[in-house]
Design a protein around this motif. Structure first.
Motif, PDB file in Angstrom:
ATOM      1  N   ALA A   1      -3.132  28.746 -20.768  1.00 30.92           N
ATOM      2  CA  ALA A   1      -3.505  28.190 -19.478  1.00 30.92           C
ATOM      3  C   ALA A   1      -4.264  28.890 -18.770  1.00 30.92           C
ATOM      4  O   ALA A   1      -4.855  28.304 -17.900  1.00 30.92           O
ATOM      5  N   LEU A   2      -4.365  30.201 -18.866  1.00 26.76           N
ATOM      6  CA  LEU A   2      -5.059  31.033 -18.056  1.00 26.76           C
ATOM      7  C   LEU A   2      -6.582  30.470 -18.327  1.00 26.76           C
ATOM      8  O   LEU A   2      -7.169  30.341 -17.475  1.00 26.76           O
TER       9      LEU A   2
ATOM     10  N   PRO B   1       8.100  22.189 -27.030  1.00 28.08           N
ATOM     11  CA  PRO B   1       9.500  22.330 -26.491  1.00 28.08           C
ATOM     12  C   PRO B   1       9.117  22.898 -24.958  1.00 28.08           C
ATOM     13  O   PRO B   1       8.513  23.647 -24.618  1.00 28.08           O
ATOM     14  N   LEU B   2      10.108  22.490 -24.123  1.00 30.36           N
ATOM     15  CA  LEU B   2       9.894  22.706 -22.786  1.00 30.36           C
ATOM     16  C   LEU B   2      10.614  24.077 -22.357  1.00 30.36           C
ATOM     17  O   LEU B   2      11.846  24.022 -22.094  1.00 30.36           O
TER      18      LEU B   2
ATOM     19  N   PRO C   1      10.578  27.551 -20.001  1.00 30.25           N
ATOM     20  CA  PRO C   1      10.286  27.606 -18.455  1.00 30.25           C
ATOM     21  C   PRO C   1       8.909  28.075 -18.314  1.00 30.25           C
ATOM     22  O   PRO C   1       8.190  27.709 -17.508  1.00 30.25           O
ATOM     23  N   LYS C   2       8.168  28.811 -19.440  1.00 29.36           N
ATOM     24  CA  LYS C   2       6.906  29.082 -19.315  1.00 29.36           C
ATOM     25  C   LYS C   2       6.103  27.906 -19.546  1.00 29.36           C
ATOM     26  O   LYS C   2       5.054  27.475 -18.782  1.00 29.36           O
TER      27      LYS C   2
ATOM     28  N   VAL D   1       5.871  25.946 -16.464  1.00 30.51           N
ATOM     29  CA  VAL D   1       5.076  26.427 -15.505  1.00 30.51           C
ATOM     30  C   VAL D   1       3.563  25.878 -15.661  1.00 30.51           C
ATOM     31  O   VAL D   1       2.848  25.747 -14.831  1.00 30.51           O
ATOM     32  N   LEU D   2       3.244  26.065 -16.984  1.00 32.92           N
ATOM     33  CA  LEU D   2       1.893  25.826 -17.190  1.00 32.92           C
ATOM     34  C   LEU D   2       1.333  24.563 -17.295  1.00 32.92           C
ATOM     35  O   LEU D   2       0.490  24.157 -16.917  1.00 32.92           O
TER      36      LEU D   2
ATOM     37  N   ARG E   1       2.650  22.331 -15.415  1.00 31.39           N
ATOM     38  CA  ARG E   1       2.294  21.906 -13.811  1.00 31.39           C
ATOM     39  C   ARG E   1       1.194  22.532 -13.198  1.00 31.39           C
ATOM     40  O   ARG E   1       0.614  21.972 -12.516  1.00 31.39           O
ATOM     41  N   SER E   2       0.841  23.733 -13.770  1.00 37.51           N
ATOM     42  CA  SER E   2      -0.098  24.516 -13.174  1.00 37.51           C
ATOM     43  C   SER E   2      -1.545  23.572 -13.610  1.00 37.51           C
ATOM     44  O   SER E   2      -2.596  23.591 -13.023  1.00 37.51           O
TER      45      SER E   2
ATOM     46  N   ARG F   1      -1.873  20.333 -12.000  1.00 36.36           N
ATOM     47  CA  ARG F   1      -2.281  20.700 -10.532  1.00 36.36           C
ATOM     48  C   ARG F   1      -3.776  21.091 -10.410  1.00 36.36           C
ATOM     49  O   ARG F   1      -4.399  20.750  -9.508  1.00 36.36           O
TER      50      ARG F   1
END
Lengths: 748, 287
Positions: free
Chosen positions: A211-212, A251-252, A254-255, A258-259, A261-262, A265
């Motif tokens: 995602a970076l 698979p969802l 936590p990372k 976040v990715l 959603r980021s 967004r």
């Protein structure tokens, strides 16, 4: 304090100076470069500081880009050294950042100085080094490479020239590059930029677990969209095809949450920025749709709270009546509530009627489906789909009713018998049923059910022959009534005529003439024919040549019909006169029918045969209607005829027969000098195309020649052909007259 | 009957074995001890004050008015000796007034915290003491001079004139490595503004959002959470700096080889586990 720290302290103070005032940068850089540069053997700490310093220096808004441009050339060797020899992620990161800042400056320098090969070589070495790192370097470096690529694309794509007179103020772009630049060929630059853009766009469509890189690219694209309209559409289309929630398939953790959603967004922020900057952009509708779609998808992926609760595992139906019945659950259907049978005698209908709904109870299937085939087609599937359980229930209900009824009937019978027994001695009148005995239940029911129909049938009168019914005879119509109703009929017909007149434009169809069927279609000609035949033929035989000699007995009806024919004629006449130029063909149809009728009648009467065609018109009986009608119509028309009305020629030629009386109307018309030509034309035409009428034509023309001086010139032409002797005769007269000196009379 | 699409879910429920791959196990619930909202249990082994000799990331905290949440976080970061600046993204500084319809409104960049404090104290000392505004403002005026607006900030412009601010040391060059917003609206505003600024510095910046409700208590908790995040990030960045020398990152292996930037999502995810009530966002943008 070790020497490295000491050096760093010195460097830091130099930096503070530059931070205090950007104007010091051009003097500080030459002082710093030997310490941090390629040949300094500087420690890693110092190189890191140096790389950071260079990045900061060339990014700083505190000094102008013109000054930066010249300084940029001096740092190229240092940058190149950092990139090629130093193996530290922090140095590389800062060096790539510096390269991104420096590239536009060097590029502009090369545009202005096409022969500075050395510096451009340095720059190219740096560039290829950075581009090589794009795919393999650690993500922290790759994002800086992305930014470098963004700068390359920016300057190697045509931008807008804000002010050609002040090149320094302009955006650094491909637009500054002359087409024939020796070092940087225009086409190559453009192609390279296009290729690099594709590489950037590939990143966002690639692996999203990084995602970076994706967000870095998305955030870098905004500026390209904003400043390079020529590629904005390409970038936007690519972004709009971008699935920001791609990771949702994995698979969802936590990372990934976040990715996802980021990335989502970041995409939203980019597109919102594009829309805000260009509120009328052509792609805004698509962007809007994309954002909405993404919103929905995000809700699908994340928002558990907005979803409905999942369906319970066990069927709720049958367990809880308050809950809605759901399809497919095996519900033990409750026994349907059935209205109790009314007390007293019960019909089959009542016995079998299970629904309390009066609407359903009164449904008449026969009325609903007049076509029994439809009903048959419906019945079969309905029967197939009947719920067995329900059917069983219904049967049980009916059965229980039936049994109930049976027991009720026996009880009733027993009661009757007991009451009878009890009242035996009291009520003697009961004795008139001495053979009464309790019927068995079946008989009872049968009796109950069959009773009503039996009763009604019994009330019926036995079949008997009906007396023949005759309508009362209407009182005979009086003559006035006949006249009145006849008139009304004629009015109706004429009304049809004018209606058809408006409805159908005249179509060129073959004309049936006398042989046509009167009303083969609904147009004006049909109605005219009907009317004309009504006028001419309807009363044939009722009116006799020997008028008024018939017996008085026939007088009334005959007179009535005759009057009716005349009424029709009058109606036709006025119909034609209402717009005679357009209705002249109606007149022709009518008059020809008249002629035919007269003809047939006269033949029927007898002797004249057809020797009397045209011309010697005396042998057509004058009491026929044809000439009367022609003359009447002609007299009505003539006052309105103008010299240019060629339609008169047509009329005169198409009516069946002309005689002296008719043509004398032409002579009369010729008294109007404007209509002389028309009259002569009619005569000429008839002479030419209606041989039987020739003699009369010549006769009339001669007459005209004699009596109408103004008509002489046109008449002379024709007479010179038809009957030259008249002209000669006239000329001789003329000579004598002119000899007498009466020369004033000249033809006009 | 089984063909009825409305019954699909039940069919699946009835025979879960038929579903191709079993879903991954749900993420482990964080231990209850780490869920404390007072922040006392966060990273107990981590030093809450960063050694000045070590490498430090530069931080920026952002909220709507640069008064409550961003300033609380600013204070906590600065107290941890992290270089910090703070901004607001609103069009004006808005503070509660006597009623909800009468907010106190001030301009960014020109009205000092002291001036606001004085004005409010004059207006209604009791009210603004009671609702904590005066307390907040006196805290703020000890941190820096006046509320600043993010959109008016010129990144890269030296901030030598802010040397007196808390956490100013290290931010002289006017750039930061990390921006932390306190509300999604501010996060969007920051990304939008960075697009508008066009990334002229070619410098990457990690933008985070930590959703904090705008009241004093939440701001305090949120400030601790932001400090936790900042320390985690700073630690990772410091480790990256230590991977120096011959071979550098190429010689390392596994997690040690990873640089700071790529570790950020993991750091944030781990942080989110610790702070599940403060939903976070992140994006890498450009100055």
């Amino acid at each position: 304090m070790n020497p490295a720290a000491q050096t760093l302290g010195q460097l830091e103070s130099a930096r503070s100076l530059a931070l205090g005032d950007g104007r010091y940068y051009p003097t500080i850089i030459p002082g710093v470069l030997p310490i941090i540069g390629p040949n300094s053997n500087a420690s890693l700490e110092i190189r890191r500081w140096g790389a950071d310093f260079l990045a900061e220096t060339f990014a700083s808004p505190a000094w102008p880009s013109d000054a930066k441009e010249s300084c940029a050339l001096t740092v190229l060797p240092t940058l190149k050294e950092y990139l090629t020899t130093v193996d530290d992620i922090n140095v590389i990161k800062s060096a790539v950042q510096t390269a991104a800042s420096v590239y536009p400056l060097v590029y502009r320098h090369i545009v202005a100085d096409p022969h500075d090969t050395q510096n451009w070589q340095h720059m190219l070495a740096i560039k290829s080094n950075v581009l090589r790192r794009m795919d393999a370097a650690p993500p922290g470096v790759r994002i800086c490479c992305v930014k470098f690529v963004q700068q390359v694309i920016l300057v190697q794509t045509p931008g807008m020239i804000a002010d050609p007179r002040r090149p320094g103020q302009n955006d650094i772009s491909l637009a500054l590059v002359p087409r024939d630049h020796p070092l940087i060929p225009y086409a190559n630059l453009e192609a390279e930029a296009s290729g690099l853009l594709d590489r950037l766009l590939d990143i966002i469509h690639g692996d999203h677990s990084d995602a970076l890189l994706v967000t870095a690219t998305l955030n870098g694209l905004g500026m390209l969209i904003q400043r390079r309209p020529s590629i904005a559409n390409k970038i936007l289309s690519s972004v709009l095809n971008f699935n920001a929630l791609k990771l949702a398939n994995s698979p969802l953790t936590p990372k990934t949450k976040v990715l996802i959603r980021s990335i989502e967004r970041t995409t939203k922020a980019l597109l919102a920025n594009v829309m805000k900057r260009n509120p009328d952009g052509p792609l805004n509708i698509r962007i809007d749709q994309y954002l909405q779609r993404m919103q929905r998808m995000r809700l699908d992926v994340f928002d558990e709270s907005s979803r409905k609760r999942p369906a319970p595992a066990e069927p709720t139906d049958g367990l809880d009546a308050a809950k809605r019945q759901r399809l497919g659950a095996n519900v033990p259907s409750p026994a349907p509530s059935v209205p109790p049978l009314p007390s007293g005698p019960v019909s089959y209908r009542e016995l079998l009627l299970l629904t309390p709904d009066p609407g359903a109870a009164n449904l008449d299937v026969q009325q609903m489906f007049p076509d029994s085939n439809v009903l048959l087609r419906l019945i079969v599937p309905i029967l197939q789909s009947i719920d067995e359980v329900k059917l069983g229930n219904a049967i049980n209900v009916v059965r229980s009713r039936y049994l109930d009824l049976q027991s009720r009937a026996t009880a009733q019978a027993a009661a009757v018998s007991t009451s009878m027994a009890m009242s035996d001695g009291i009520d003697d009148e009961e004795e008139y049923e001495p053979d009464f005995e309790p019927e068995d239940a079946e008989q009872m029911v049968n009796r109950l059910d069959s009773a009503p129909p039996d009763d009604t049938v019994a009330e019926r009168i036995p079949d008997s022959h009906l007396a023949p019914y005759k309508l009362p005879e209407a009182p005979p119509l009086t003559a006035e009534e006949i006249q009145k109703y006849g008139d009304m009929t004629v009015q109706r017909l004429v009304g049809m005529l004018s209606a058809a007149d408006e409805a159908t434009p005249k179509s060129k169809t073959t004309k049936g003439g006398f042989n046509r069927l009167a009303a083969s279609n609904f147009d004006r000609d049909s109605w005219v024919t009907i009317l004309a035949r009504l006028a001419t033929r309807a009363s044939v035989g009722l009116e006799d040549p020997e008028e008024g000699i018939k017996s008085e007995y026939n007088g009334v009806t005959k007179k009535g019909s005759f009057a009716l024919s005349d009424r029709v004629r009058e109606a036709l006449h006025s119909y034609i006169m209402y717009d005679w130029r357009r209705r002249i063909d109606a007149a022709i149809i009518w008059l020809n029918e008249e002629w035919l009728n007269d003809r047939i009648q006269s033949e029927g009467v007898g002797v004249n045969g057809n020797a009397a065609m045209n011309g010697h018109g005396n042998n057509v009986p004058s009491k026929g209607h044809y000439f009367r009608s022609v003359l009447k119509l002609l007299d009505s028309i003539l006052p309105f005829v103008e010299g240019t009305d060629k339609i008169l020629v047509r009329f005169m030629s198409e009516i069946a027969e002309v005689n002296g009386d008719v043509l004398r109307r032409m002579k009369k018309m010729a008294e109007d000098p404007e209509r002389i030509d028309l009259a002569v034309m009619v005569l000429q035409y008839l002479h030419l195309l209606k041989p039987p009428a020739r003699d009369i034509c010549v006769e009339v023309l001669t007459d005209m020649w004699h009596t109408n001086d103004r008509a002489k010139p046109s008449a002379r032409k024709l007479l010179s052909k038809w009957r030259p002797e008249i002209l000669e005769q006239e000329e001789s007269n003329m000579k004598t007259e002119s000899a007498n000196g009466a020369l004033e009379v000249k033809p006009a | 009957m089984t063909g009825d699409p409305r019954l699909k879910s039940r069919a699946q429920q009835q025979k879960p074995v038929a579903v191709p791959p079993p879903p991954p196990p749900p993420p482990m619930e964080p231990p209850a001890s780490t869920m404390g909202m007072d922040g006392a249990s966060d990273a107990p082994d981590r030093q809450s004050v960063v050694d000045d000799s070590k490498f430090k990331l530069k931080f920026c905290t952002v909220c709507a008015s640069n008064q409550n949440r961003s300033m609380e976080a600013h204070l906590q970061l600065a107290s941890a000796h992290l270089p910090t600046v703070s901004f607001g993204t609103g069009s004006l500084v808005r503070l509660p007034g006597p009623t909800i319809n009468q907010p106190n409104v001030y301009h960014f960049n020109s009205t000092t915290y002291r001036a606001i404090h004085n004005e409010l104290a004059q207006q209604n000392t009791q009210l603004y003491t009671q609702n904590g505004l005066l307390n907040m403002l006196s805290r703020n005026l000890s941190i820096k001079g006046y509320p600043e607006r993010f959109q008016d900030w010129i990144p890269g412009k030296p901030r030598l004139d802010h040397a007196e601010d808390q956490g100013a040391q290290g931010t002289e060059a006017g750039v930061v490595d990390v921006v932390i917003t306190c509300e999604e609206r501010c996060f969007d505003a920051v990304l939008d503004d960075l697009h508008n600024k066009g990334g002229k510095l070619n410098r990457p910046v990690h933008v985070f959002n930590v959703d904090i409700r705008d009241n004093h208590e939440e701001a305090l908790v949120g400030g601790k959470a932001i400090l936790d995040l900042a320390l985690s990030l700073n630690e990772a960045a410091g480790k990256e700096r230590e991977l120096h020398g011959d071979g550098g990152w190429q010689s390392g292996g596994g997690a040690a080889r990873e640089g700071f930037d790529e570790k950020v999502p993991e750091i944030l995810a781990a942080w989110q586990e610790r702070w599940p009530n403060l939903p976070a966002l992140w994006s890498l943008s450009w100055f």
